[in-house]
Design a protein around this motif. Structure first.
Motif, mmCIF file in Angstrom:
data_model
loop_
_atom_site.group_PDB
_atom_site.id
_atom_site.type_symbol
_atom_site.label_atom_id
_atom_site.label_comp_id
_atom_site.label_asym_id
_atom_site.label_seq_id
_atom_site.Cartn_x
_atom_site.Cartn_y
_atom_site.Cartn_z
ATOM 1 N N MET A 148 -1.164 30.528 -5.363
ATOM 2 C CA MET A 148 -1.812 30.753 -6.657
ATOM 3 C C MET A 148 -1.317 32.055 -7.290
ATOM 4 O O MET A 148 -1.047 32.110 -8.485
ATOM 5 N N LEU A 149 -1.205 33.107 -6.466
ATOM 6 C CA LEU A 149 -0.746 34.399 -6.986
ATOM 7 C C LEU A 149 0.699 34.296 -7.471
ATOM 8 O O LEU A 149 1.032 34.782 -8.556
ATOM 9 N N LEU A 150 1.542 33.663 -6.695
ATOM 10 C CA LEU A 150 2.938 33.486 -7.123
ATOM 11 C C LEU A 150 3.027 32.603 -8.362
ATOM 12 O O LEU A 150 3.845 32.853 -9.246
ATOM 13 N N GLY A 151 2.173 31.588 -8.429
ATOM 14 C CA GLY A 151 2.139 30.732 -9.619
ATOM 15 C C GLY A 151 1.764 31.516 -10.859
ATOM 16 O O GLY A 151 2.350 31.331 -11.936
ATOM 17 N N GLU A 152 0.781 32.421 -10.714
ATOM 18 C CA GLU A 152 0.417 33.280 -11.850
ATOM 19 C C GLU A 152 1.600 34.153 -12.240
ATOM 20 O O GLU A 152 1.907 34.313 -13.434
ATOM 21 N N GLY A 153 2.276 34.712 -11.230
ATOM 22 C CA GLY A 153 3.445 35.546 -11.514
ATOM 23 C C GLY A 153 4.533 34.790 -12.244
ATOM 24 O O GLY A 153 5.150 35.303 -13.178
ATOM 25 N N LEU A 154 4.740 33.544 -11.844
ATOM 26 C CA LEU A 154 5.770 32.730 -12.503
ATOM 27 C C LEU A 154 5.347 32.300 -13.902
ATOM 28 O O LEU A 154 6.197 32.079 -14.762
ATOM 29 N N THR A 155 4.068 32.202 -14.144
ATOM 30 C CA THR A 155 3.600 31.904 -15.497
ATOM 31 C C THR A 155 3.931 33.065 -16.427
ATOM 32 O O THR A 155 4.336 32.871 -17.571
ATOM 33 N N VAL A 156 3.782 34.262 -15.906
ATOM 34 C CA VAL A 156 4.058 35.468 -16.700
ATOM 35 C C VAL A 156 5.552 35.753 -16.770
ATOM 36 O O VAL A 156 6.072 36.130 -17.818
#
Length: 167
Positions: A148-156
């Motif tokens: 989830m954290l990496l997914g948020e990072g990739l969204t940004v």
């Protein structure tokens, strides 16, 4: 006294806990966890200036707790939302970095640091913090949290190789 004040704050809210938090801090001015909780309670009841004063008057910042630095960071982020507030986001990051130096750092600290680095306009730091937070979550066996954290990072930070490879 201190633990009761913190329980009241978590159960009944900051306004209900103000008096007991004040008494707890008077009884032990070096308790940086109570100091941070009192400042957050004051801040959430629209007593921002007094909350900042409580934080500034810590007897020894070198022994301040993780909670103290997180509270100071959160207050700084809130102050940044006010007019003429260009000093508050960099201050918040400096307080997060002080919290980072303490033992038993939460991976969620790095999520906050990544988000703040993004808002300050520092994508390199943001990517770094997303990665560090995810790595800590993996170490703890919290693979879904890391994803989830990496997914948020990739969204940004779309198409970032380091974050993509970590995922």
């Amino acid at each position: 006294l201190a633990s009761n004040a913190l329980k009241i704050m978590s159960i009944r809210g900051p306004k209900a806990a103000l008096q007991m938090l004040t008494r707890a801090l008077d009884a032990d001015p070096s308790n940086s966890q109570i100091r941070g909780a009192l400042a957050m309670a004051l801040f959430s009841t629209n007593n921002e200036e007094l909350g900042l004063e409580v934080m500034k008057n810590v007897p020894d910042s070198s022994t301040a707790s993780f909670d103290y630095w997180i509270s100071y960071s959160n207050i700084s982020v809130e102050m940044a939302k006010k007019p003429a507030s260009d000093i508050w986001l960099p201050r918040a990051m400096s307080y997060f970095k002080k919290a980072e130096k303490l033992p038993d750092v939460s991976p969620l600290l790095y999520r906050s640091m990544a988000r703040l680095a993004t808002s300050i306009g520092n994508p390199e730091e943001s990517i770094l913090y997303y990665g560090v937070g995810a790595a800590l979550l993996v170490e703890k066996g919290e693979l879904e949290g890391a994803k989830m954290l990496l997914g948020e990072g990739l969204t940004v930070h779309k198409d970032n190789e380091a974050l993509t490879e970590s995922l």
